[in-house]
Motif scaffolding. Sequence first.
Motif, PDB file in Angstrom:
ATOM      1  N   UNK A 352      -7.007   3.077   5.374  1.00  0.00           N
ATOM      2  CA  UNK A 352      -5.756   2.316   5.431  1.00  0.00           C
ATOM      3  C   UNK A 352      -5.210   2.026   4.039  1.00  0.00           C
ATOM      4  N   UNK A 353      -6.100   1.650   3.117  1.00  0.00           N
ATOM      5  CA  UNK A 353      -5.679   1.339   1.744  1.00  0.00           C
ATOM      6  C   UNK A 353      -5.098   2.553   1.034  1.00  0.00           C
ATOM      7  N   UNK A 354      -5.531   3.759   1.437  1.00  0.00           N
ATOM      8  CA  UNK A 354      -5.063   4.980   0.795  1.00  0.00           C
ATOM      9  C   UNK A 354      -3.874   5.621   1.521  1.00  0.00           C
ATOM     10  N   UNK A 355      -3.315   4.897   2.495  1.00  0.00           N
ATOM     11  CA  UNK A 355      -2.296   5.506   3.359  1.00  0.00           C
ATOM     12  C   UNK A 355      -0.948   4.794   3.313  1.00  0.00           C
ATOM     13  N   UNK A 356      -0.675   4.086   2.222  1.00  0.00           N
ATOM     14  CA  UNK A 356       0.622   3.426   2.085  1.00  0.00           C
ATOM     15  C   UNK A 356       1.577   4.330   1.301  1.00  0.00           C
ATOM     16  N   UNK A 357       2.766   4.616   1.834  1.00  0.00           N
ATOM     17  CA  UNK A 357       3.722   5.458   1.094  1.00  0.00           C
ATOM     18  C   UNK A 357       4.084   4.848  -0.252  1.00  0.00           C
ATOM     19  N   UNK A 358       4.005   5.650  -1.292  1.00  0.00           N
ATOM     20  CA  UNK A 358       4.374   5.211  -2.631  1.00  0.00           C
ATOM     21  C   UNK A 358       4.875   6.416  -3.407  1.00  0.00           C
TER      22      UNK A 358
END
Length: 380
Positions: A352-358
């Motif tokens: 989850x921590x690695x799956x935020x659009x940025x």
Amino acid sequence: MYINPKKHLMIVIGTRPEFIKVSPLVRLLRKNNEFRVTLCSTGQHREMLGMLEKELEINLDVDLNIMSANQTLNGLFCRVMASLDAHFKEDKPDMVLVHGDTTTSFAAAMTAFNSGIAIAHIEAGLRTWDLQAPWPEEANRHLTSVIADLQFAPTDTEKDNLIRENVDSNKIIVTGNTCIDSLLWILDRLSEIKQTDIDQAGLGFLKKEDHVILMTSHRRENFGKSLNTICQSILKLAKEFPNYQFVYPVHLNPRVQNTVHSLLSNIPNIHLIPPLNYTYFIWLMNRSEIILTDSGGVQEEAPALGKPVLVLREVTERPQALETNNVVLVGTDQQRIYEMVSNIINDDQLRSEMSHPVSPYGDGKASKKIINALIQCFHR
């Protein structure tokens, strides 16, 4: 005030990533009354460019078709320079635009320099500070920066790199990366894709409930032992996680094809497929839960899609991606790749921590900023 007569810009590309990344710029320039644009391909990735013309809705104006069987980098460089020398004399562009760090881009820049033609370098200033990684791209981009008149840097990091090399700061414009412009253009069209289109693209084997891991590796520095160990890690992961589908669009280079097919063929949940067109590659990235890659462009695109990315290289010229939670540099060590992928699969919080659009590479307006800078340049 309009430029009269129109200034002639020649954009020289050779590879599939170059075409993809300059496409939004070409699209806007061809609508602009101040410029006449010639899009020239050297044919460095000729077999991959044909489908892109229709897909990106952009036609090439010139195809030099300079590739030959078993051509060396030096042979390619010489043929690009000789062919472009003739075209520059005939077409007389006011400025040559090159992109990135390919053999085509540096050879085109060098030919323009020797011909007294102004040079603009798109995606300037990327550095690993190691001439062997990537090879020869790191040298190509260093040398192009020495002779370019305008440097379009994706971020402040690249601007700082160029200033560190004593490039005049007045020549550097921070624009963002045109790859984000191109990505957004494609994303607007994904909703039009139907299941029949997916089937025709060769991706019909994926079911809605499938967990997907996308894999790409094609860089020259990974040929041989490194690609072998990468494939061994994928093999181990595929056996450990049979409910995950590992999809690998395999580059057409015979050295990649031979290694990958010899090690990863005939495994039920490993799918070795031909290179996809750009639209379906973005669709597949969007569909994937984890991405393993040594591609520069994927390091830029995947974080914007909110995907965990493991970079299969020892160094990267894109440190901004590493500053996000999405991207981790894992290198080519078999055990490290295996452990990192396993951790992401098994740890819901980490995933989850690695799956935020940025998107550290801009907001999709890089092409507009480049055009504004070109107009200002010619109005001086």
